[in-house]
Design an enzyme around this catalytic site. Structure first.
Site, PDB file in Angstrom:
ATOM      1  N   ASP A   1      37.944  -4.643  57.970  1.00 64.37           N
ATOM      2  CA  ASP A   1      37.479  -5.720  57.106  1.00 64.37           C
ATOM      3  C   ASP A   1      37.777  -7.068  57.762  1.00 64.37           C
ATOM      4  O   ASP A   1      38.693  -7.188  58.590  1.00 64.37           O
ATOM      5  CB  ASP A   1      38.182  -5.663  55.754  1.00 64.37           C
ATOM      6  CG  ASP A   1      37.857  -4.403  54.964  1.00 64.37           C
ATOM      7  OD1 ASP A   1      36.771  -3.837  55.187  1.00 64.37           O
ATOM      8  OD2 ASP A   1      38.702  -3.986  54.147  1.00 64.37           O
ATOM      9  N   ARG A   2      37.041  -8.078  57.346  1.00 66.43           N
ATOM     10  CA  ARG A   2      37.191  -9.407  57.948  1.00 66.43           C
ATOM     11  C   ARG A   2      38.643  -9.891  57.924  1.00 66.43           C
ATOM     12  O   ARG A   2      39.142 -10.420  58.919  1.00 66.43           O
ATOM     13  CB  ARG A   2      36.296 -10.403  57.199  1.00 66.43           C
ATOM     14  CG  ARG A   2      36.435 -11.840  57.693  1.00 66.43           C
ATOM     15  CD  ARG A   2      35.600 -12.790  56.865  1.00 66.43           C
ATOM     16  NE  ARG A   2      35.824 -14.165  57.273  1.00 66.43           N
ATOM     17  CZ  ARG A   2      35.317 -15.225  56.650  1.00 66.43           C
ATOM     18  NH1 ARG A   2      34.557 -15.049  55.568  1.00 66.43           N
ATOM     19  NH2 ARG A   2      35.576 -16.438  57.079  1.00 66.43           N
TER      20      ARG A   2
END
Length: 294
Positions: free
Chosen positions: A132-133
């Site tokens: 995930d970012r």
């Protein structure tokens, strides 16, 4: 790129021999259309008959860059690099692949710039462990189509050991447990939720440290579902600190407290055991310090 092997036992066909070396049907199709096959130094076709002792070499054409993917010259932190693999330590806040929110400076864009600068033969990064970012840590990348195929087979056989560190809200009572609960997309939002109709998901954890309001856990993924760690701990009533999507308390860190700490696998090209560990970032150390002061 060229790879070669020696035939050590009788085989029924070239395709079966290459399958035994880990070459998938799709990669074999690419080889027939775009590559070169040599047996004992002579160019041949897939219909060739192999004998014990033959030397088989296959050459794949370079994977040229996708012109639609922008080049970024922002730096990356390389943990390991050879002909087959690139392992990087991704910072929090960096998207892994281009998307509507960012098409010019993601990890893929940066890798493309890095490989162009070193005049690499293959310029297409095959992302194997996507994060995930706002999750930081180890990202594993295949440098060519065969490495991607072999790594996918390792993942399908559950022969990749991925470990994470997370800081969850509240105090977990069990020192060690397995969360075995299927996950599905929440139809009302962007999160994942435990659902009997979801896909199987297993998360194993070990408590590393307990604080007054939070617990540090080491986590091993036995499956790789979207948001698996985040959704599983939220389902227990212990969402990760900073994880606003799962109603985690925003205290001491402005993103989910999740680090892809390590990656271990047996290299299918060399039979070496490879192990990589990321560095805990500054915001993680600051969070732990704050929790210890409470």
């Amino acid at each position: 790129m060229e790879l070669d092997w020696q035939v050590k036992e009788p085989v029924t066909s070239l395709k079966q021999f290459l399958t035994n070396q880990g070459i998938s049907h799709r990669v074999f199709s690419d080889l027939k259309q775009q590559g070169t096959i040599r047996v004992n130094g002579q160019v041949t076709t897939p219909a060739v008959t192999l004998a014990v002792g033959d030397h088989v070499a296959v050459t794949f054409p370079p994977e040229t860059a996708d012109e639609a993917v922008a080049v970024s010259h922002e730096p990356i932190t390389v943990l390991f690099e050879n002909r087959d693999w690139l392992v990087v330590d991704k910072p929090a806040g960096l998207n892994v692949v281009p998307g509507p929110a960012n098409r010019t400076d993601t990890l893929v864009n940066r890798i493309k710039g890095y490989w162009e600068a070193e005049h690499a033969e293959n310029l297409v990064p095959h992302i194997l462990t996507r994060l995930d970012r706002f999750t930081s840590g180890v990202v594993w990348v295949a440098r060519h189509r065969l490495a991607n195929s072999l790594a996918s087979q390792l993942q399908a056989a559950h022969q990749i050991d991925k470990r994470y560190l997370a800081v969850v809200s509240g105090r977990l009572e069990a020192d060690h447990a397995v969360i075995d609960a299927p996950l599905a997309s929440d139809p009302t939002g962007y999160n994942q939720m435990v659902s009997p109709t979801g896909k199987p998901a297993r998360t194993e954890y070990w408590v590393q440290q307990r604080f007054a309001t939070a617990t540090v856990v080491a986590v091993k993924l036995h499956t790789g579902r979207t948001h698996q760690i985040r959704a599983h701990f939220a389902s227990l009533g212990h969402p990760l600190l900073g994880d606003t999507l799962y109603d985690g308390p925003v205290t001491g860190i402005n993103r989910q407290a999740l680090q892809a700490l390590s990656l271990t696998f047996k290299d299918p090209f060399t039979d070496e055991q490879r192990h990589f560990t990321s560095e805990l970032p500054a915001d993680w150390h600051a969070l732990i310090h704050q929790l210890s002061e409470e």
